[in-house]
Design a protein around this motif. Sequence first.
Motif, PDB file in Angstrom:
ATOM      1  N   SER A   1      -1.478 -28.107 -46.126  1.00 25.63           N
ATOM      2  CA  SER A   1      -1.309 -27.872 -44.699  1.00 25.63           C
ATOM      3  C   SER A   1      -0.026 -27.092 -44.430  1.00 25.63           C
ATOM      4  CB  SER A   1      -1.274 -29.254 -44.030  1.00 25.63           C
ATOM      5  OG  SER A   1      -0.703 -29.200 -42.776  1.00 25.63           O
ATOM      6  N   SER A   2      -0.131 -26.083 -43.568  1.00 26.11           N
ATOM      7  CA  SER A   2       1.053 -25.275 -43.258  1.00 26.11           C
ATOM      8  C   SER A   2       1.028 -24.856 -41.792  1.00 26.11           C
ATOM      9  CB  SER A   2       1.088 -24.034 -44.148  1.00 26.11           C
ATOM     10  OG  SER A   2      -0.052 -23.256 -43.904  1.00 26.11           O
ATOM     11  N   ILE A   3       2.188 -24.436 -41.303  1.00 25.90           N
ATOM     12  CA  ILE A   3       2.263 -23.914 -39.933  1.00 25.90           C
ATOM     13  C   ILE A   3       3.071 -22.622 -39.968  1.00 25.90           C
ATOM     14  CG2 ILE A   3       3.229 -24.277 -37.631  1.00 25.90           C
ATOM     15  CD1 ILE A   3       2.529 -27.144 -37.761  1.00 25.90           C
ATOM     16  N   ALA A   4       2.491 -21.542 -39.437  1.00 32.71           N
ATOM     17  CA  ALA A   4       3.220 -20.268 -39.342  1.00 32.71           C
ATOM     18  C   ALA A   4       3.676 -20.094 -37.893  1.00 32.71           C
ATOM     19  CB  ALA A   4       2.322 -19.119 -39.755  1.00 32.71           C
ATOM     20  N   ILE A   5       4.965 -19.829 -37.725  1.00 35.93           N
ATOM     21  CA  ILE A   5       5.522 -19.696 -36.376  1.00 35.93           C
ATOM     22  C   ILE A   5       5.977 -18.249 -36.166  1.00 35.93           C
ATOM     23  CG2 ILE A   5       7.461 -20.387 -34.897  1.00 35.93           C
ATOM     24  CD1 ILE A   5       7.336 -23.139 -36.321  1.00 35.93           C
ATOM     25  N   ALA A   6       5.511 -17.651 -35.073  1.00 35.96           N
ATOM     26  CA  ALA A   6       5.908 -16.274 -34.763  1.00 35.96           C
ATOM     27  C   ALA A   6       5.851 -16.091 -33.255  1.00 35.96           C
ATOM     28  CB  ALA A   6       4.965 -15.287 -35.432  1.00 35.96           C
ATOM     29  N   ARG A   7       6.408 -15.000 -32.778  1.00 33.93           N
ATOM     30  CA  ARG A   7       6.301 -14.749 -31.337  1.00 33.93           C
ATOM     31  C   ARG A   7       5.058 -13.906 -31.058  1.00 33.93           C
ATOM     32  NH1 ARG A   7      10.848 -10.247 -30.388  1.00 33.93           N
ATOM     33  NH2 ARG A   7       9.509  -8.519 -29.797  1.00 33.93           N
ATOM     34  N   VAL A   8       4.460 -14.124 -29.914  1.00 30.23           N
ATOM     35  CA  VAL A   8       3.296 -13.327 -29.500  1.00 30.23           C
ATOM     36  C   VAL A   8       3.450 -13.018 -28.015  1.00 30.23           C
ATOM     37  CG1 VAL A   8       1.657 -14.284 -31.194  1.00 30.23           C
ATOM     38  CG2 VAL A   8       1.966 -15.438 -29.003  1.00 30.23           C
ATOM     39  N   ASN A   9       2.618 -12.107 -27.524  1.00 32.18           N
ATOM     40  CA  ASN A   9       2.628 -11.852 -26.084  1.00 32.18           C
ATOM     41  C   ASN A   9       1.955 -13.015 -25.375  1.00 32.18           C
ATOM     42  OD1 ASN A   9       3.915  -9.422 -26.320  1.00 32.18           O
ATOM     43  ND2 ASN A   9       1.982  -8.319 -26.653  1.00 32.18           N
ATOM     44  N   SER A  10       2.549 -13.416 -24.290  1.00 28.78           N
ATOM     45  CA  SER A  10       1.987 -14.535 -23.537  1.00 28.78           C
ATOM     46  C   SER A  10       0.844 -14.030 -22.660  1.00 28.78           C
ATOM     47  CB  SER A  10       3.114 -15.138 -22.700  1.00 28.78           C
ATOM     48  OG  SER A  10       2.623 -15.736 -21.564  1.00 28.78           O
ATOM     49  N   SER A  11       0.024 -14.951 -22.175  1.00 30.07           N
ATOM     50  CA  SER A  11      -1.060 -14.527 -21.277  1.00 30.07           C
ATOM     51  C   SER A  11      -0.488 -14.046 -19.943  1.00 30.07           C
ATOM     52  CB  SER A  11      -2.052 -15.665 -21.077  1.00 30.07           C
ATOM     53  OG  SER A  11      -1.354 -16.834 -20.755  1.00 30.07           O
ATOM     54  N   GLU A  12       0.754 -14.479 -19.647  1.00 23.24           N
ATOM     55  CA  GLU A  12       1.407 -13.966 -18.430  1.00 23.24           C
ATOM     56  C   GLU A  12       1.948 -12.572 -18.731  1.00 23.24           C
ATOM     57  OE1 GLU A  12       4.324 -16.462 -16.394  1.00 23.24           O
ATOM     58  OE2 GLU A  12       3.494 -18.115 -17.562  1.00 23.24           O
ATOM     59  N   ASP A  13       1.652 -11.619 -17.860  1.00 21.38           N
ATOM     60  CA  ASP A  13       2.022 -10.225 -18.111  1.00 21.38           C
ATOM     61  C   ASP A  13       3.486 -10.045 -18.486  1.00 21.38           C
ATOM     62  OD1 ASP A  13      -0.308  -9.089 -17.992  1.00 21.38           O
ATOM     63  OD2 ASP A  13      -0.120  -8.195 -15.986  1.00 21.38           O
ATOM     64  N   GLY A  14       3.702  -9.297 -19.587  1.00 17.93           N
ATOM     65  CA  GLY A  14       5.056  -8.909 -19.961  1.00 17.93           C
ATOM     66  C   GLY A  14       5.903 -10.026 -20.539  1.00 17.93           C
ATOM     67  N   LYS A  15       5.357 -11.202 -20.680  1.00 15.23           N
ATOM     68  CA  LYS A  15       6.166 -12.305 -21.210  1.00 15.23           C
ATOM     69  C   LYS A  15       5.833 -12.561 -22.678  1.00 15.23           C
ATOM     70  CE  LYS A  15       7.761 -14.942 -17.419  1.00 15.23           C
ATOM     71  NZ  LYS A  15       7.583 -16.127 -16.602  1.00 15.23           N
ATOM     72  N   MET A  16       6.797 -13.173 -23.351  1.00 14.32           N
ATOM     73  CA  MET A  16       6.550 -13.544 -24.744  1.00 14.32           C
ATOM     74  C   MET A  16       6.498 -15.063 -24.838  1.00 14.32           C
ATOM     75  SD  MET A  16       9.032 -11.041 -26.883  1.00 14.32           S
ATOM     76  CE  MET A  16      10.443 -11.069 -25.824  1.00 14.32           C
ATOM     77  N   THR A  17       5.837 -15.517 -25.887  1.00 13.31           N
ATOM     78  CA  THR A  17       5.841 -16.953 -26.150  1.00 13.31           C
ATOM     79  C   THR A  17       5.848 -17.161 -27.664  1.00 13.31           C
ATOM     80  OG1 THR A  17       4.739 -19.051 -25.684  1.00 13.31           O
ATOM     81  CG2 THR A  17       3.303 -17.174 -26.087  1.00 13.31           C
ATOM     82  N   ILE A  18       5.940 -18.410 -28.067  1.00  7.41           N
ATOM     83  CA  ILE A  18       5.898 -18.731 -29.498  1.00  7.41           C
ATOM     84  C   ILE A  18       4.515 -19.272 -29.826  1.00  7.41           C
ATOM     85  CG2 ILE A  18       6.825 -20.293 -31.282  1.00  7.41           C
ATOM     86  CD1 ILE A  18       8.840 -18.165 -30.424  1.00  7.41           C
ATOM     87  N   GLN A  19       3.974 -18.806 -30.947  1.00  5.60           N
ATOM     88  CA  GLN A  19       2.682 -19.333 -31.388  1.00  5.60           C
ATOM     89  C   GLN A  19       2.854 -20.053 -32.724  1.00  5.60           C
ATOM     90  OE1 GLN A  19      -1.313 -17.308 -30.916  1.00  5.60           O
ATOM     91  NE2 GLN A  19      -0.926 -16.908 -33.079  1.00  5.60           N
ATOM     92  N   ALA A  20       2.301 -21.258 -32.795  1.00  2.00           N
ATOM     93  CA  ALA A  20       2.289 -21.993 -34.065  1.00  2.00           C
ATOM     94  C   ALA A  20       0.854 -21.983 -34.568  1.00  2.00           C
ATOM     95  CB  ALA A  20       2.772 -23.422 -33.844  1.00  2.00           C
ATOM     96  N   SER A  21       0.647 -21.389 -35.747  1.00  3.50           N
ATOM     97  CA  SER A  21      -0.714 -21.331 -36.302  1.00  3.50           C
ATOM     98  C   SER A  21      -0.822 -22.338 -37.431  1.00  3.50           C
ATOM     99  CB  SER A  21      -1.019 -19.937 -36.832  1.00  3.50           C
ATOM    100  OG  SER A  21      -0.848 -19.004 -35.804  1.00  3.50           O
ATOM    101  N   TYR A  22      -1.617 -23.360 -37.170  1.00  2.51           N
ATOM    102  CA  TYR A  22      -1.831 -24.404 -38.173  1.00  2.51           C
ATOM    103  C   TYR A  22      -2.918 -23.917 -39.126  1.00  2.51           C
ATOM    104  CZ  TYR A  22      -3.549 -28.750 -40.182  1.00  2.51           C
ATOM    105  OH  TYR A  22      -3.953 -29.711 -41.064  1.00  2.51           O
ATOM    106  N   GLY A  23      -2.684 -24.045 -40.422  1.00  2.47           N
ATOM    107  CA  GLY A  23      -3.705 -23.658 -41.401  1.00  2.47           C
ATOM    108  C   GLY A  23      -3.831 -24.746 -42.449  1.00  2.47           C
ATOM    109  N   SER A  24      -5.063 -24.990 -42.904  1.00  2.00           N
ATOM    110  CA  SER A  24      -5.207 -25.984 -43.974  1.00  2.00           C
ATOM    111  C   SER A  24      -6.373 -25.629 -44.883  1.00  2.00           C
ATOM    112  CB  SER A  24      -5.397 -27.388 -43.392  1.00  2.00           C
ATOM    113  OG  SER A  24      -6.681 -27.515 -42.836  1.00  2.00           O
ATOM    114  N   VAL A  25      -6.269 -26.097 -46.117  1.00  2.18           N
ATOM    115  CA  VAL A  25      -7.395 -26.005 -47.054  1.00  2.18           C
ATOM    116  C   VAL A  25      -7.649 -27.422 -47.543  1.00  2.18           C
ATOM    117  CG1 VAL A  25      -8.214 -25.098 -49.258  1.00  2.18           C
ATOM    118  CG2 VAL A  25      -6.825 -23.654 -47.775  1.00  2.18           C
ATOM    119  N   PHE A  26      -8.890 -27.855 -47.426  1.00  2.00           N
ATOM    120  CA  PHE A  26      -9.256 -29.223 -47.805  1.00  2.00           C
ATOM    121  C   PHE A  26     -10.268 -29.168 -48.944  1.00  2.00           C
ATOM    122  CE2 PHE A  26     -12.432 -32.718 -46.900  1.00  2.00           C
ATOM    123  CZ  PHE A  26     -11.680 -33.735 -47.474  1.00  2.00           C
ATOM    124  N   LEU A  27     -10.047 -29.971 -49.972  1.00  2.00           N
ATOM    125  CA  LEU A  27     -10.969 -29.991 -51.115  1.00  2.00           C
ATOM    126  C   LEU A  27     -12.134 -30.923 -50.792  1.00  2.00           C
ATOM    127  CD1 LEU A  27      -8.359 -30.115 -54.035  1.00  2.00           C
ATOM    128  CD2 LEU A  27      -9.476 -28.132 -53.005  1.00  2.00           C
TER     129      LEU A  27
END
Length: 533
Positions: free
Chosen positions: A282-308
Amino acid sequence: MFPFLLLILLSLSWRISASAQPAEEFLRCLSLRFHNSSSIAKLVYTYHNSSYSSVLKSSAQNFRFTTPSTPTPLAIVTPFHASHIQATVYCCRKHGLQVRTRSGGHDFEGLSYTTAYKVPFVVIDLVNLRSVQVNVEKATAWVESGATVGELYYEIARKTRTLAFPAGIGHTVGIGGQLSGGGLGSLFRKYGLASDNVIDARLIDAYGRILDKKSMGEDLFWAIRGGGGGSFGIVLAWKLKLVPVPANVTACTVSKTLEQNAAKLVHQWQSIARKFPKEIQSSIAIARVNSSEDGKMTIQASYGSVFLGSIDELIPLMEEKFPELGLVKEDCLEMSWAESILYGALSIIGLPLETLLNRTQKSALSQTFFKAKSDFVKQPISESGFEGLWPKFYEDEAKSAVMVLVAYGGKMDEIPETEYPYPHRAGNLYSILYVVNWEEEENKNSEKFMNWMRRVYSYMTPYVSKSPREAYVNYRDLDIGTNKFNHDKGSYTEAKVWGLKYFKNNFDKLAYVKTKVDPQNFFKHEQSIPPLF
Ligand SMILES: Cc1cc2nc3c(=O)[nH]c(=O)nc-3n(C[C@H](O)[C@H](O)[C@H](O)COP(=O)(O)OP(=O)(O)OC[C@H]3O[C@@H](n4cnc5c(N)ncnc54)[C@H](O)[C@@H]3O)c2cc1C
């Protein structure tokens, strides 16, 4: 025979400027050592060879080290046979040249193909030594160092869906460098690191001898499995223990922005994820992305996992262990383990397995200009700690920055710190990889990006491991300390500064092994293990 040899020598030496005496002597030496002297022209590239630059850049992943001001080697040798390496080692020793060994060229600081020391050096590029032999019945494989992790995965996948190898997710990475320093991927919570699963190896030592596990002895065999590349010799090939995986695994991704409660999720994940069953990476990648509000930025946390296991097994498990994530079937896909590597690296479904054979692939860490660092976290970071970090991601320099948190626990808790050189085992909640990258036209301002990274690293100081502030040797970072320029003697104390961060108390044993096997410090670079005296 002799006139032919002379002809080759002359045809090579015309390419070398009059001042390039060491190169001429080196080539003369090689021509005498190579059994078939005509092979020199096919295997050795010098400055004046038209392919020199393209061969040098062929696997360099961090473009910070491919600029006109980057120090370049006197020669690049691309051996087809172990004897070519033995000859190169002999001639480099004889003529006082340093050796840089390159397998996949992914060293974050370019140490396999350049040097900050401005000393004459030769690159031994193992690109032609990349055979992979998989034995399904015995669940083992012999793989040469010049193969990539992807080439290994491909050969396994061609034969079976139910075996795998616990190396990294980046499939373009070279086997030689990765296994020398660890190798952390989607199976490490279940089976440990790639280097924990090496059962034999063939190495050329500083005297040009070919040694296997038995003849190199326990200590050296211990040191080459995680003690970092470029210190103990040139590993030609590795025998690996393959591990069982189900025919189908489950890969999931869920992305949340700050507006969708990402901060709370990351905060909770910190203490929950290390207790997940070993079958979940399990991992989380954190980066900035454009927010749904015009011209604003926000932080996105993308959770990813591989399960056997299957989706149907995973969903109830996650409802029990981490209900706040709200994982649903639609976030997940079942696929073979090899396919999950491509999905994890490229986020694309249905790519042909042959994609694993690509030796180059643009990413945050490859085919770009970047600076990266690493950390280990032992106590959950407070919510306010994270809140203080987000503004840094809104700065100009962070437009392509990412921070990847990877949950520890599982098998990593069971392996004692001293069993292998890699010491970051029990007690870690997760590791962090920080990356900032930029484009060629921005490289004249590279310091701006480097400084951003250093500011983030400095900000994180109170939240991460201390005394030492641990780091992962495969995420090479020269900021944490380097050997002295001419570090033949007396650099042990100095090297301890970075050595303890990568290896904790295993650093002493690594230096002891180095003293035994390479007391004259032939294999050396900015962060190689020094002898004890
Ligand atoms: C795009 C990318 C993705 C990555 N993904 C992961 C990942 O998923 N998991 C992970 O753990 N790490 C990952 N890494 C880090 C990677 O494991 C290290 O950078 C590794 O050292 C690279 O190995 P290499 O052979 O490609 O590099 P090289 O630059 O060729 O070598 C790295 C170091 O090892 C030495 N070396 C190389 N070959 C040998 C040899 N045969 N014998 C002795 N010394 C040798 C070199 O001299 C150099 O010091 C990634 C890196 C990149 C750039």
